[in-house]
Structures are given as structure tokens and as C-alpha cells.
Design an enzyme around this catalytic site. Structure first.
Site, PDB file in Angstrom:
ATOM      1  N   LEU A 192       0.820  -1.222   0.000  1.00  0.00           N
ATOM      2  CA  LEU A 192       0.000   0.000   0.000  1.00  0.00           C
ATOM      3  C   LEU A 192       0.847   1.263   0.000  1.00  0.00           C
ATOM      4  O   LEU A 192       0.388   2.341  -0.374  1.00  0.00           O
ATOM      5  CB  LEU A 192      -0.896   0.026   1.244  1.00  0.00           C
ATOM      6  CG  LEU A 192      -1.881  -1.118   1.390  1.00  0.00           C
ATOM      7  CD1 LEU A 192      -2.499  -1.108   2.775  1.00  0.00           C
ATOM      8  CD2 LEU A 192      -2.963  -1.005   0.321  1.00  0.00           C
ATOM      9  N   GLY A 195       7.986   3.185   3.032  1.00  0.00           N
ATOM     10  CA  GLY A 195       8.621   4.097   3.970  1.00  0.00           C
ATOM     11  C   GLY A 195      10.118   3.970   3.913  1.00  0.00           C
ATOM     12  O   GLY A 195      10.661   3.296   3.024  1.00  0.00           O
ATOM     13  N   GLY A 196      10.793   4.573   4.855  1.00  0.00           N
ATOM     14  CA  GLY A 196      12.238   4.617   4.858  1.00  0.00           C
ATOM     15  C   GLY A 196      12.899   3.258   5.068  1.00  0.00           C
ATOM     16  O   GLY A 196      14.015   3.025   4.608  1.00  0.00           O
ATOM     17  N   GLU A 199       8.344  -1.672   3.209  1.00  0.00           N
ATOM     18  CA  GLU A 199       7.016  -1.348   2.701  1.00  0.00           C
ATOM     19  C   GLU A 199       5.906  -1.636   3.710  1.00  0.00           C
ATOM     20  O   GLU A 199       6.111  -2.328   4.712  1.00  0.00           O
ATOM     21  CB  GLU A 199       6.760  -2.096   1.408  1.00  0.00           C
ATOM     22  CG  GLU A 199       6.970  -3.585   1.487  1.00  0.00           C
ATOM     23  CD  GLU A 199       7.071  -4.189   0.090  1.00  0.00           C
ATOM     24  OE1 GLU A 199       6.477  -5.262  -0.124  1.00  0.00           O
ATOM     25  OE2 GLU A 199       7.723  -3.569  -0.780  1.00  0.00           O
ATOM     26  N   ASP A 311       5.276  15.549  13.532  1.00  0.00           N
ATOM     27  CA  ASP A 311       5.247  15.375  12.076  1.00  0.00           C
ATOM     28  C   ASP A 311       3.842  15.554  11.537  1.00  0.00           C
ATOM     29  O   ASP A 311       3.404  14.835  10.638  1.00  0.00           O
ATOM     30  CB  ASP A 311       5.821  14.011  11.697  1.00  0.00           C
ATOM     31  CG  ASP A 311       6.467  14.027  10.315  1.00  0.00           C
ATOM     32  OD1 ASP A 311       6.632  15.129   9.748  1.00  0.00           O
ATOM     33  OD2 ASP A 311       6.789  12.942   9.802  1.00  0.00           O
TER      34      ASP A 311
HETATM   35  P1  ADP Z   1       7.803   5.785   7.215  1.00  0.00           P
HETATM   36  O1  ADP Z   1       7.818   6.079   8.665  1.00  0.00           O
HETATM   37  O2  ADP Z   1       8.950   4.918   6.818  1.00  0.00           O
HETATM   38  O3  ADP Z   1       7.649   7.018   6.387  1.00  0.00           O
HETATM   39  P2  ADP Z   1       4.988   5.285   7.080  1.00  0.00           P
HETATM   40  O4  ADP Z   1       4.476   4.880   8.401  1.00  0.00           O
HETATM   41  O5  ADP Z   1       4.773   6.714   6.690  1.00  0.00           O
HETATM   42  O6  ADP Z   1       6.518   4.882   6.939  1.00  0.00           O
HETATM   43  O7  ADP Z   1       4.344   4.341   5.973  1.00  0.00           O
HETATM   44  C1  ADP Z   1       4.702   4.445   4.603  1.00  0.00           C
HETATM   45  C2  ADP Z   1       3.473   4.543   3.703  1.00  0.00           C
HETATM   46  O8  ADP Z   1       2.665   3.370   3.855  1.00  0.00           O
HETATM   47  C3  ADP Z   1       2.522   5.692   4.031  1.00  0.00           C
HETATM   48  O9  ADP Z   1       2.882   6.870   3.360  1.00  0.00           O
HETATM   49  C4  ADP Z   1       1.169   5.162   3.557  1.00  0.00           C
HETATM   50  O10 ADP Z   1       1.022   5.348   2.166  1.00  0.00           O
HETATM   51  C5  ADP Z   1       1.265   3.679   3.810  1.00  0.00           C
HETATM   52  N1  ADP Z   1       0.656   3.356   5.119  1.00  0.00           N
HETATM   53  C6  ADP Z   1       1.232   3.499   6.321  1.00  0.00           C
HETATM   54  N2  ADP Z   1       0.426   3.110   7.324  1.00  0.00           N
HETATM   55  C7  ADP Z   1      -0.718   2.697   6.734  1.00  0.00           C
HETATM   56  C8  ADP Z   1      -1.970   2.168   7.244  1.00  0.00           C
HETATM   57  N3  ADP Z   1      -2.158   2.001   8.551  1.00  0.00           N
HETATM   58  N4  ADP Z   1      -2.924   1.853   6.358  1.00  0.00           N
HETATM   59  C9  ADP Z   1      -2.719   2.029   5.029  1.00  0.00           C
HETATM   60  N5  ADP Z   1      -1.577   2.520   4.495  1.00  0.00           N
HETATM   61  C10 ADP Z   1      -0.581   2.849   5.330  1.00  0.00           C
END
Ligand code: ADP
Ligand code: MG
Ligand code: MG
Length: 537
Positions: A192, A195-196, A199, A311
Site C-alpha cells: 500500500l 517508507g524509509g 514497505e 510530524d
Molecule cells: P515511514 O515512517 O517509513 O515514512 P509510514 O508509516 O509513513 O513509513 O508508511 C509508509 C506509507 O505506507 C505511508 O505513506 C502510507 O502510504 C502507507 N501506510 C502506512 N500506514 C498505513 C496504514 N495504517 N494503512 C494504510 N496505508 C498505510
């Protein structure tokens, strides 16, 4: 090419289909499921030192079983349980239903003939209760009676409960809750987001059908980039918060290559996507107010726990299938121990408060600033100090943030919206809205929102995502080819992985058991059958 297109189609279809799983099919799949048997003594030891609040009110299964105990014990206990139930119905009811709930309370509990029920009230309580006539029916009096009822329940009923079969059943559930979680516990679906450290993909618990999002952190990448501590902080904060407006953690476990955080699945996409990528730019005002109200409640929840989010931005606010939003990505959040302040620069350019940019000491104020920027962006599809896609150096954004006044040129800004944004964007913390013990929820911008109902999850969203649409980029756009080499793990790493993998999180897991029907199934016909209230354990 074409094959990838087909892959995406299949990935989306199986993902959407999983969300409409057949409940009867699931029931058949778990026919052989039973609760573990316990040794009496070890079970009772486990309960020692546990508080009434946690056992009988906060934990969903605990609260259900305590309720069942009260309703089947004697008339007085049952009346107390019913009283609390009616009070809560009244408190959350709307207009006509509220009147009906009130009449029920007056008739059932405030008549002199229902004296059996009143017997645990002090004389003062009893007087108060008699006063509770049609014209004198208010929140304060009812709060007093609610407290008196809770005090009563904490006494003899609670200690009897601890010796009852209902509590033994509760301990069986707690034992079941402690099971080891591995990736065999889930089916996995499409990616979906990314992230860093890896996935995020959709997953489904095999025996309940519950859908979640699983954030998979690559162990080797974590080690290479030194991200372990951050991952642990994010996990520890996520498991502590339990809010309708924050993505809650349900499981933490580790597989061969990943540390996994299993959270609420948000199928409606993030607010950035909704501002910029759905044709018409910006979000309509009714939705902006609704989302901002939920975000505000979420921020207040974090702040009350001593946590600064750091954030806040539309990209980190995700919508669920009902169109309600939650804060996500708590990787930058910090917990302040009593009295501490911090001055570490953290956040995203364009949303950072002046005190962060100047590297001064700060606390919760930074989240209200970022919320001001986010409301502005939802309305105008640009930031207050940076135009959409404007090529501009970070230094210049910083300069504008510190020096420039915020301008409201977009036609959608109405007076209350301008006012709340201007208050959140006060450069001096001492002047900023939300930073002097004032409550942002009382602003006229929120006039249409009943926060009491909103915070109980009872206020429907003004916009609901379509059930047959995947609000995310195609899965193959997240493909990652970079391979991390020459990372090996030592015993310290293994210890860290174990520390991270705590399995099911009580609150979410118990909710899952109740919502999926597993709780009712295991409490009835099978595994020892119905609870007989007259047999002591
Ligand atoms: P990071 O901390 O590495 O940036 P995130 O927590 O932002 O990771 O997650 C990366 C991406 O995954 C998000 O931008 C979003 O698109 C998707 N995502 C994260 N959490 C959820 C969730 N609970 N449900 C659906 N998609 C999610
Ligand atoms: Mg992120
Ligand atoms: Mg993060």
C-alpha cells in the site's frame, strides 16, 4: 508492461475481495478453536495487583465478562450494571433518543420503589437521586451517581468477580492473548505504501478475517542505517496510545527478515492525496472541519500522554473505509518525561514551527503550528509559506516562516477558518492558540462539531471512500531493487528483535476477538460451554 498491469489488477482484486470475506466460512474454519486450560493458582497469581479500571473497564473482554458477571449475580449488581449502561446511552444519544433515554433512567432508577438498587448509595447520593426529576436532570448530578456506582462495584462485587468463573474465563482469554505471533498468523496482500525502512502491505488475520496494515521494517536496513532505536520508540508509543484518531497497533512481531508493526488498515488514502490528486484541488470545507476536529482530538490525546507528534502534515493523516481519519507515522514522536523540554530539530520543511527552526526549546506548541499549516493546505492546496510545487530553497521557506505574515488569497477561506489558522500560526509560542491551557475545540470554526459524540466515534463522516476503489498507487510502483549487503547480526541484535516482538496488543486484540464474533463463539457452546455463575473456581 501488460503483465505488470495484469499483476496490479489481480493484486487489487484479491485485496478488495478479502475485505468482503464470508463470516460463515470463517466460522467453519475455526470450529476446532478452544481456549487454553489454566492452573487455578497460576491464573490467580496473574491477576494479583491488577486494577479494577484495567480489568473491568478498559480491557474490552474484561469489561464484557464483568458485565456478564454482574447481570447474572443478583438484582442489585444487575441494576448497577444497567444503570451505568443507561447513563452512557443517555450521554451519547441525540435529540429524541436522548429524551427517551432520560425517561428510562427516571422510571427505572429514580423511583422510590426501586430501593433495592439505591441501597449502596450514601444518604447524600440517595437524596441526589430523588432530586433527579424531569426539570433537574443534568450531567453533574449524573456524574456523581456514576462515581458512586463505580465505587460500589470496586468493592464487594469486584472481589467476588475475581473468584468467579467469569474471571477464570477472562484469564483463559489472557493466556490465549499471549500466543506467539509469526507471519503464519496472517495472509498477505498488496503493498500500500513505502517508507524509509521497508514497505507497508495489507494483511488479514487467518482465523478472524480482520484486515490490518503491516509496516515491515527490513532488519538489515535498520541496522545499516542505525534505525533500531527509532523503530522501538515508534512501536512503544503506538502500543501505548489507544485512540480513535491515531493508527493503533494490534501486533508487533518479527519474521526472518523484518520487524513488523500490524496496525489499523486505512483504506481511504492520505489527506495529501485527497488535496492534490483527485482532480479538484483542495478539500471542501465541511470535510476540512471534520478532519481538523478529529486531528485535534488525536493531538490532544497524544499531548495528554506527554507525547509530541512533531510530524503533523496532511500526508501523515490517513482515512479509513468509513471516511474517518487517524494520525499515522509516529516515527518522529517523542515522549517527554515530566518537565522536560527538547530543542532537537525535527519535522518536515514547510510545516516546522519558528521555535523548531530557531532550535529553541519547545514542547507541544509545535504540533499546533503544523496543524495551522495543514488546515491552510487542505483549503488552499498550498502551504502558507510555500506555493504548490514552488522551487524554493529550505532557507527561504525558513526565512518566510520566521518573518512573513500569512496571507489568505484563496477564495475558500471564511472568517472562522482564517481566524483559527492565524491563531495557530502565531510566531510566539506564548501567543499561540492551544498553548496557554486553552482548548482549541472551543473555537467557532468547530461550531458544527459535537466533540462528545465525535470522540465516541458516533459522528459520521461527510465523505465516504468508494468500497471498490484502491486509494493508493499501483503496487509495482513500490518495487525496490536496492539490496543491502554485508550486514550480519550478533546476539545484541537478536536480543533487540525479541524485545521488539511483543505479540498481540491487549486492547486491539480483544476488540478483534469481539468484533469478529470469536469471543461469543468460544464463550458459548464449546470449550467448557456456557459459564455457570453458581460454581466457584
Ligand atoms: P515511514 O515512517 O517509513 O515514512 P509510514 O508509516 O509513513 O513509513 O508508511 C509508509 C506509507 O505506507 C505511508 O505513506 C502510507 O502510504 C502507507 N501506510 C502506512 N500506514 C498505513 C496504514 N495504517 N494503512 C494504510 N496505508 C498505510
Ligand atoms: Mg511516512
Ligand atoms: Mg516514519
Amino acid at each position: 508492461g501488460d503483465l505488470l498491469g495484469l499483476d496490479n489488477l489481480v493484486a487489487n482484486t484479491t485485496y478488495l475481495k478479502a475485505q468482503q470475506i464470508d463470516r460463515n466460512e470463517l466460522r467453519k474454519r475455526r470450529l476446532s478453536l478452544t481456549l487454553p486450560k489454566l492452573k487455578k493458582t497460576s491464573a490467580l497469581q496473574a491477576a494479583e495487583g491488577e486494577m479494577y479500571e484495567s480489568l473491568c473497564e478498559q480491557q474490552p473482554i474484561g469489561s464484557k465478562l464483568f458485565q456478564q458477571f454482574l447481570l447474572t449475580s443478583n438484582d442489585q449488581y444487575a441494576a448497577a450494571a444497567e444503570f451505568l449502561d443507561e447513563l452512557s446511552k443517555w450521554s451519547f444519544a441525540e435529540d429524541e433518543k436522548r429524551e427517551k433515554a432520560k425517561q428510562t433512567i427516571l422510571a427505572k432508577f429514580c423511583q422510590s420503589q426501586s430501593t433495592g438498587f439505591l441501597s449502596y448509595f450514601t444518604e447524600e447520593d440517595a437524596e441526589t437521586c430523588k432530586d433527579l426529576s424531569d426539570s433537574n436532570f443534568d450531567e453533574v448530578i449524573l456524574d456523581q451517581l456514576r462515581e458512586a456506582t463505580r465505587e460500589f462495584l470496586k468493592g464487594r462485587p469486584f472481589s467476588e468477580y475475581l473468584k468467579s468463573q467469569f474471571f477464570y474465563r477472562f484469564l483463559q482469554w489472557k493466556e490465549y492473548e499471549r500466543q506467539k505471533i509469526t507471519d503464519k498468523y496472517f495472509y498477505e496482500f498488496r503493498t500500500l505504501g513505502k517508507g524509509g525502512f521497508g514497505e507497508v502491505c495489507a494483511v488479514q488475520v487467518k482465523h478472524t478475517g480482520q484486515m490490518y496494515a503491516c509496516k515491515k521494517l527490513d532488519k538489515r536496513r535498520l541496522k545499516k542505517k542505525g534505525g533500531e532505536r527509532m523503530a522501538l520508540v515508534e512501536k512503544q508509543i503506538l502500543e501505548k496510545v489507544n485512540s480513535l484518531f491515531i493508527v493503533n497497533l494490534a501486533y508487533a512481531y518479527n519474521s526472518r527478515h523484518h520487524l513488523c508493526l500490524v496496525m489499523d488498515l486505512m483504506t481511504g488514502g492520505d489527506l495529501r492525496f485527497h488535496i492534490y490528486d483527485l482532480g479538484k484541488r483542495g478539500i471542501r470545507m465541511e470535510c476540512v472541519v471534520y478532519y481538523t476536529a478529529q486531528i485535534t482530538s488525536g493531538l490532544l490525546h497524544l499531548h495528554n500522554m506527554g507525547i509530541v507528534y512533531r510530524d503533523m502534515k496532511p500526508e501523515n493523516v490517513l482515512l479509513d473505509g468509513k471516511g474517518q481519519c487517524r494520525l499515522s507515522d509516529l516515527g518522529l514522536a517523542v515522549e517527554l518525561s515530566k518537565g522536560t523540554i527538547i530543542c532537537q530539530k525535527a519535522g518536515t520543511t514547510g510545516y516546522m514551527a519558528p521555535e523548531v527552526l530557531k532550535q529553541e526549546y519547545y514542547r507541544y506548541s509545535v504540533d499546533w503550528w503544523s496543524l495551522g499549516c495543514s488546515i491552510y493546505e487542505m483549503v488552499a492546496a498550498r502551504l502558507p509559506f510555500r506555493d504548490f510545487r514552488e522551487k524554493v530553497q529550505n532557507d527561504e521557506v525558513t526565512r518566510r516562516t520566521l518573518e512573513d505574515e500569512c496571507k489568505f488569497e484563496h477564495k475558500s477561506f471564511d472568517a472562522p477558518t482564517k481566524d483559527i489558522i492565524s491563531r495557530f500560526l502565531k510566531k510566539r509560542v506564548a501567543r499561540r492558540f492551544g498553548c496557554q491551557g486553552d482548548d482549541p475545540r472551543s473555537h467557532e470554526f468547530f461550531n458544527s462539531i459535537n466533540f462528545h459524540r465525535l470522540e465516541a466515534g458516533l459522528l459520521e463522516a461527510p465523505w465516504v471512500p468508494k468500497p471498490n476503489v484502491v486509494y493508493a498507487k499501483d503496487a509495482d510502483e513500490f518495487k525496490d531493487n536496492s539490496d543491502i549487503k554485508d550486514v550480519t547480526f550478533d546476539t545484541k541484535d537478536e536480543k533487540f528483535f525479541r524485545e521488539f516482538s511483543t505479540g498481540a496488543v491487549s486492547m486491539q486484540w480483544q476488540k478483534e476477538m469481539i468484533d469478529s464474533g470469536v469471543f461469543d463463539e468460544l464463550n458459548s457452546a464449546k470449550s467448557g460451554g456456557q459459564i455457570d455463575p453458581d460454581i466457584d473456581i
